[in-house]
Design a protein around this motif. Sequence first.
Motif, PDB file in Angstrom:
ATOM      1  N   ASP A 239     -11.994  22.930  -8.592  1.00 57.35           N
ATOM      2  CA  ASP A 239     -12.009  24.258  -9.214  1.00 57.35           C
ATOM      3  C   ASP A 239     -12.108  24.190 -10.732  1.00 57.35           C
ATOM      4  OD1 ASP A 239     -11.402  26.179  -6.843  1.00 57.35           O
ATOM      5  OD2 ASP A 239      -9.959  24.551  -6.612  1.00 57.35           O
ATOM      6  N   SER A 240     -12.409  23.013 -11.248  1.00 52.43           N
ATOM      7  CA  SER A 240     -12.672  22.868 -12.686  1.00 52.43           C
ATOM      8  C   SER A 240     -13.832  21.898 -12.858  1.00 52.43           C
ATOM      9  CB  SER A 240     -11.423  22.367 -13.425  1.00 52.43           C
ATOM     10  OG  SER A 240     -11.108  21.040 -13.058  1.00 52.43           O
ATOM     11  N   CYS A 241     -14.402  21.868 -14.064  1.00 53.61           N
ATOM     12  CA  CYS A 241     -15.660  21.155 -14.285  1.00 53.61           C
ATOM     13  C   CYS A 241     -15.505  19.661 -14.534  1.00 53.61           C
ATOM     14  CB  CYS A 241     -16.398  21.770 -15.488  1.00 53.61           C
ATOM     15  SG  CYS A 241     -17.014  23.436 -15.167  1.00 53.61           S
ATOM     16  N   ASP A 246     -13.024  20.156 -19.284  1.00 57.19           N
ATOM     17  CA  ASP A 246     -12.559  20.531 -17.942  1.00 57.19           C
ATOM     18  C   ASP A 246     -12.362  22.037 -17.785  1.00 57.19           C
ATOM     19  OD1 ASP A 246     -11.962  19.911 -15.340  1.00 57.19           O
ATOM     20  OD2 ASP A 246      -9.853  19.498 -15.709  1.00 57.19           O
ATOM     21  N   LYS A 247     -13.390  22.789 -18.118  1.00 57.55           N
ATOM     22  CA  LYS A 247     -13.323  24.247 -18.025  1.00 57.55           C
ATOM     23  C   LYS A 247     -13.076  24.702 -16.584  1.00 57.55           C
ATOM     24  CE  LYS A 247     -14.252  25.487 -22.334  1.00 57.55           C
ATOM     25  NZ  LYS A 247     -13.324  26.317 -23.128  1.00 57.55           N
ATOM     26  N   LEU A 248     -12.391  25.838 -16.454  1.00 61.51           N
ATOM     27  CA  LEU A 248     -12.078  26.376 -15.133  1.00 61.51           C
ATOM     28  C   LEU A 248     -13.333  26.897 -14.441  1.00 61.51           C
ATOM     29  CD1 LEU A 248      -8.848  28.419 -15.927  1.00 61.51           C
ATOM     30  CD2 LEU A 248      -9.045  26.000 -15.342  1.00 61.51           C
ATOM     31  N   ARG A 249     -13.311  26.852 -13.117  1.00 61.33           N
ATOM     32  CA  ARG A 249     -14.354  27.452 -12.287  1.00 61.33           C
ATOM     33  C   ARG A 249     -13.692  28.505 -11.395  1.00 61.33           C
ATOM     34  NH1 ARG A 249     -17.754  22.179 -10.031  1.00 61.33           N
ATOM     35  NH2 ARG A 249     -18.706  21.607 -12.025  1.00 61.33           N
ATOM     36  N   THR A 651      -6.189  27.791 -22.283  1.00 66.69           N
ATOM     37  CA  THR A 651      -7.490  27.808 -21.608  1.00 66.69           C
ATOM     38  C   THR A 651      -8.645  28.070 -22.562  1.00 66.69           C
ATOM     39  OG1 THR A 651      -7.183  30.159 -21.119  1.00 66.69           O
ATOM     40  CG2 THR A 651      -6.494  28.578 -19.435  1.00 66.69           C
ATOM     41  N   SER A 654      -9.421  23.547 -24.032  1.00 67.16           N
ATOM     42  CA  SER A 654      -9.344  22.661 -22.868  1.00 67.16           C
ATOM     43  C   SER A 654      -8.066  23.005 -22.119  1.00 67.16           C
ATOM     44  CB  SER A 654      -9.312  21.194 -23.297  1.00 67.16           C
ATOM     45  OG  SER A 654     -10.515  20.852 -23.962  1.00 67.16           O
ATOM     46  N   PRO A 655      -8.180  23.452 -20.876  1.00 57.21           N
ATOM     47  CA  PRO A 655      -6.981  23.890 -20.146  1.00 57.21           C
ATOM     48  C   PRO A 655      -5.945  22.769 -20.033  1.00 57.21           C
ATOM     49  CG  PRO A 655      -8.987  24.428 -18.930  1.00 57.21           C
ATOM     50  CD  PRO A 655      -9.394  23.555 -20.058  1.00 57.21           C
ATOM     51  N   ALA A 679      -7.646  20.775 -10.077  1.00 51.45           N
ATOM     52  CA  ALA A 679      -8.075  20.460 -11.441  1.00 51.45           C
ATOM     53  C   ALA A 679      -8.587  19.028 -11.473  1.00 51.45           C
ATOM     54  CB  ALA A 679      -6.911  20.625 -12.415  1.00 51.45           C
TER      55      ALA A 679
END
Length: 788
Positions: A239-241, A246-249, A651, A654-655, A679
Amino acid sequence: MMIRKVILVAVLVSCGLHITGTSTRAEDLFRDRIAPLLERRCVGCHNDRQREGEYSLQSAQAALDDGYILPDDPAGSHLLDLITPENGKTAMPKNNGSLSVEEVELIRDWIRGGAKWPADVRLEVPKVGDFDWWSYKPLARPLAPVMNDSWAKSAIDDFVLAKLNEKGLTPSPPADRRTLIRRVTYDLIGLPPTPEEVATFVSDTDPNAYLKLVERLLKSERYGEHWARHWLDVAKYADSCGYDKDKLRPNAWPYRDYVIRSLNEDKPYSRFVQEQIAGDILFPDTPDGIVGLGFIAAGPWDFIGHVEVSEAKIDGKVARNLDRDDMVSGAFNTFCSLTVQCARCHNHKFDPVTQEHYYGLQSVFAAVDRANRRFDVDPKTAKRRRELTGRLNALTAAKAKRDSIYLGLASEPSSDSNEARRDKIQSYSDQITEVESELHALPPQASVYAAATSFPPEGNFQPTGGKPRDVFVLSRGEVTLPGTLAIPGVLPLSGVLPWQFSPELGEGQRRAKLAEWFVDHDNPLVWRSIVNRIWQYHFGEGIVATPNDLGRMGALPTHPELLDWLAVEFRDGDQSMKELHRMIVASNTYQQSSADNAMNSAIDSGNQFLWRASRRRLSAEELRDSILIVSGAMNLEMGGPGYYLFALEKTEHSPHFEYHKFDPSDKASHRRSIYRFIARSQPNPYMTTLDCADSSQSTPRRNETLTSLQALALLNNKFNLVMAEKFASRLESENADLQSQVRQAMALVTQRPATETEVRELLVYAETHGVANLCRLLFNLSEFLFVD
């Protein structure tokens, strides 16, 4: 180690290959066992022409003169240092997976026996374009052997028993009913059976009781939740890149739910595959045709390389090259179990995949990016939206043409007066307004993170609009060394049909052709791959032990005829995964006891020929879900956005996933583990300790380790402490006295009645330390953690 060596010697002796016998037998060992192994795993890189690491294994002179192999001296042979695992990793084969323990020991004993290499033997380098390998050969249904043995009650049993007889092995007796219901329930739905279900099954005299149990499990919605986890492991879902930021998806989850739904519906496998590559083209107006494309976007994505760096710069080109590489490798590793990515920098050293083939596959995805893509949940709405959009485009084009005529910008003559022209233009405007109004009135669309060609631009991340980028064959995989322009295509497995597409094909049609090639009746890889994967999850190891690699770098099948029989049965039937499960779990092979047999174990200690069931530890998700179930805390709500097991902070850049700040008593998190937010850069420490998959890479088979950290986590992790309290509360609320609480606790955890000795000992423990601490203890029982 000594036991393993004794077993290996026994195996070799049983094959007639004595490692300490005459010179002739030692040379036969090399011809029959060592040479094929070195050709398959080593010579592609270490040959007289290539000499990676300045070392060749192609001939005796080259291999023995460089000091890597010292006959009679395994300890001094550097080759063994390179192929022996250290901290779970090996230096060689590089990036191609470690040799098995048995293969390393085989080479060690060959060296100990003098490293005999017949003078006339020269190892061959795998040829580019050589499809003469078992997995590339056409599928044909083998005849099941006729065994005339009451143990064999299905074709699966016939094939397995024939192999057991060949190896001098005997099948094990059937598992007891309590063991069997626990095994099949975990295998099919990933949860423990209730004590009531166990008691009913154990006492059921109906000869079809087991088959009815299997049907009930396959109809359960829990089935899709469990088996989706296996699929998502291979697809690299998170659920993240990943990467630096590591951006959220937030819209990745519809793909996860699509996999669960597809498995529960028992969607034909060819449809399932095609939806994930080109569903928008092959199945327009269906939500699954869009949501399935989440497969292409499931892996890691470099935010900086795409958004903050121009595609014209070297780093931007590298990012997009690697992004296409992930799409190509993801598709071929998953559907074909083939490591095409090895051809990114050079022709594949072992399999018949050239750089021309590889970059042709990149060209299939040349217009595709990963982004949020909108879709209609209702197919009728989707169809109406497509019709209205087409009409709107036609009206807009017609109005633009009229506008140009009216303004005198077009060469087309018109006899209309200016007033008539204005009326026609106004008519188009009115119709456009009407269509736009109808479009706006449609239900709002949902979003999924998926393969996309149209999306709002963000920095340097610009949509292609469906126009394929130019993809070049890159020398050594370097974007600064482009060669010829790649032509989109597939792999020439048949050697007859054209394997390249017309470069004029649009983006979607390229993907559609690839999807159709994947599920072609004559593509042997795809059908062998999926049945091998499903077999693995039932038996702990596939018929081919390397489920992502059926090529020359992978393992050979232990039961090749059985694999092909299953593949043809699956392909030519309804392509039903549930039917494949039925066949497997109904077999006597599956229903064997896991108990040891000293004579069998001396021949086949690894149980690769299936003379017993293989004991396994619960996966991280199965264990967490089981704790929730027995504690009475499980919320079986399905679908939707993933729940957090962390406090989410910062967020905007970087989360930060702050697991230590999360309260595990939060009821929103008491759902099945398949629905947790994953993550990529900071995986859940608790789940990682329990060998959860690394979402940054395809995981066709989980590691299964036993460490002190696991025991400490199961005793002291905050989640387990909270669940122990909830388990204790459940026991106290459902039972009037402590003894009854102890009996129910054991029944829930082990699915069997406690013995009187166990009751007495656990009563003393509970009286001394409290019921909650008793529950912590029970979470650590081997009977809870393992499936026999």
